[in-house]
Enzyme design. Sequence first.
Site, PDB file in Angstrom:
ATOM      1  N   ASP A  60       0.865  -1.174   0.000  1.00 52.56           N
ATOM      2  CA  ASP A  60       0.000   0.000   0.000  1.00 52.56           C
ATOM      3  C   ASP A  60       0.907   1.231   0.000  1.00 52.56           C
ATOM      4  OD1 ASP A  60      -1.701   2.113   0.586  1.00 52.56           O
ATOM      5  OD2 ASP A  60      -2.901   0.980   2.035  1.00 52.56           O
ATOM      6  N   HIS A  61       0.867   1.991  -1.100  1.00 54.53           N
ATOM      7  CA  HIS A  61       1.800   3.110  -1.246  1.00 54.53           C
ATOM      8  C   HIS A  61       1.456   4.278  -0.318  1.00 54.53           C
ATOM      9  CE1 HIS A  61       5.255   4.720  -3.109  1.00 54.53           C
ATOM     10  NE2 HIS A  61       5.107   4.167  -4.290  1.00 54.53           N
ATOM     11  N   ARG A  62       0.293   4.247   0.303  1.00 50.91           N
ATOM     12  CA  ARG A  62      -0.012   5.266   1.314  1.00 50.91           C
ATOM     13  C   ARG A  62       0.813   5.027   2.578  1.00 50.91           C
ATOM     14  NH1 ARG A  62      -6.333   4.230   1.861  1.00 50.91           N
ATOM     15  NH2 ARG A  62      -5.403   2.159   2.074  1.00 50.91           N
TER      16      ARG A  62
END
Length: 458
Positions: free
Chosen positions: A428-430
């Site tokens: 998850d790039h967040r």
Amino acid sequence: MEFRLPDLGEGLADAELVSWTVSVGDTVELNQEIAEVETAKAQVALPCPYAGTVLELLAQPGDTVPVGAALIRIGVAADAAAAQPVDAAVEAPAERQAVLVGYGPEGEPVSRRARAATTAAPQADSRPRVMGSDGPEGLGNSAPAGRAAATPAARRLAREIGVDLAAVAGSGPLGAVTVEDLHGMRRESLGSTVIPIHTAKPATPHATPAVPPMRAGGSARPVPAERETRTPIAGVRKRTAAAMVASAQHIPQASTFVTTDFTASMELLEHLRATPGFAGLSLTPLALVARATLAALVDFPEINSAWDEDDQQIVTKHYVNLGIAVAAERGLLVPSLKEAHGLSLRDLCAEITRMAGLARSGTATPADLTGGTFTITNVGVFGVDSGVPLVNPGEAAILCLGSIRKRPWVHRDELAVRWVTTLGLSFDHRLVDGEQGSRFLASVAALLEDPLTLLGRV
């Protein structure tokens, strides 16, 4: 009396009705299995908390029923003992107690005092148990007299193929019949024609092909009677689809890969298998990869976190519930090894084998299949070099283990044949930047290239 769907655990809001085992007009006994429901990918047999006659079925197979909604109406017998108060039911013999975890005959939560009494009461009934309570290996309530103990999936399959469960020797926990036990029975009952076993809701009967016609040249090849087969979207497939849509729509995902020399790890595994400490255990590369992953997560806590959209917080977990993706007959299941960060390599071997067995036999509980914080999927068992798995909602990343093969590899500046594998990480790039994801994956690879360094990390 109306029997309402109770909370089967983990605070789940609903369940899908898979099948009824009773019909309108049938007489049911107290604790007799009346239905099978599926929630959080676990299939559970529901026992009836009343004795009487079935007056009405208030839901149909395939319906999603909210917790607390009425499932069935029972005409209670004149014998008031079948509907006694919760506290009185605790004093009844063990075989007459309601068996849903946390619920008494009226479908209301059982008091702490009642639970304590139930726990302390001796188990007078030593018969094999079926799934649905808190017994060994996830197998709970005692089977009613005259009914063979079996997992819900096996019971449904037996009805489909006309096999008497009482005539089948069970290999499951406490002698319960599993789907695997019915494989040979099915082949025997169908002769040389073997029809694939479906543990999900079966397709319409007319879609089953008849005796295959002969093709030109005399070779027999099955030709379906219909051009299409339509199967209702239900059960594991329905819930997996919902989770994957949520993952793709709401999680901005990225992936990174590394190919690594696995030779030292293979040599270590071969050595450990011959030691007394691993006797009787299935020591696989997956277990060693899991141990290396757990060690690397200590240095990269952001990989073991979650995005809380409602409260706008990043939740960093200081424990690891390690999910292991399992390809079961009912579909993809992900049992999680609770508190896996504290497990040794030997304990990991035992837990992976146990949880995978529960998932494949259909006896995993909702608690077994929820609560994961990080997942590993092993596509290498299918001969695949790598993959890009989707991140499970509520987690930050998933590790993909590819096939482990002998390949040409430059080792100490010379070309040699080495055991090589590819690891992939979707994240998850967040929560995880590309640098963090890449450094984490490189750390796992380094531990596997020199697995003796794990000794200082256990």
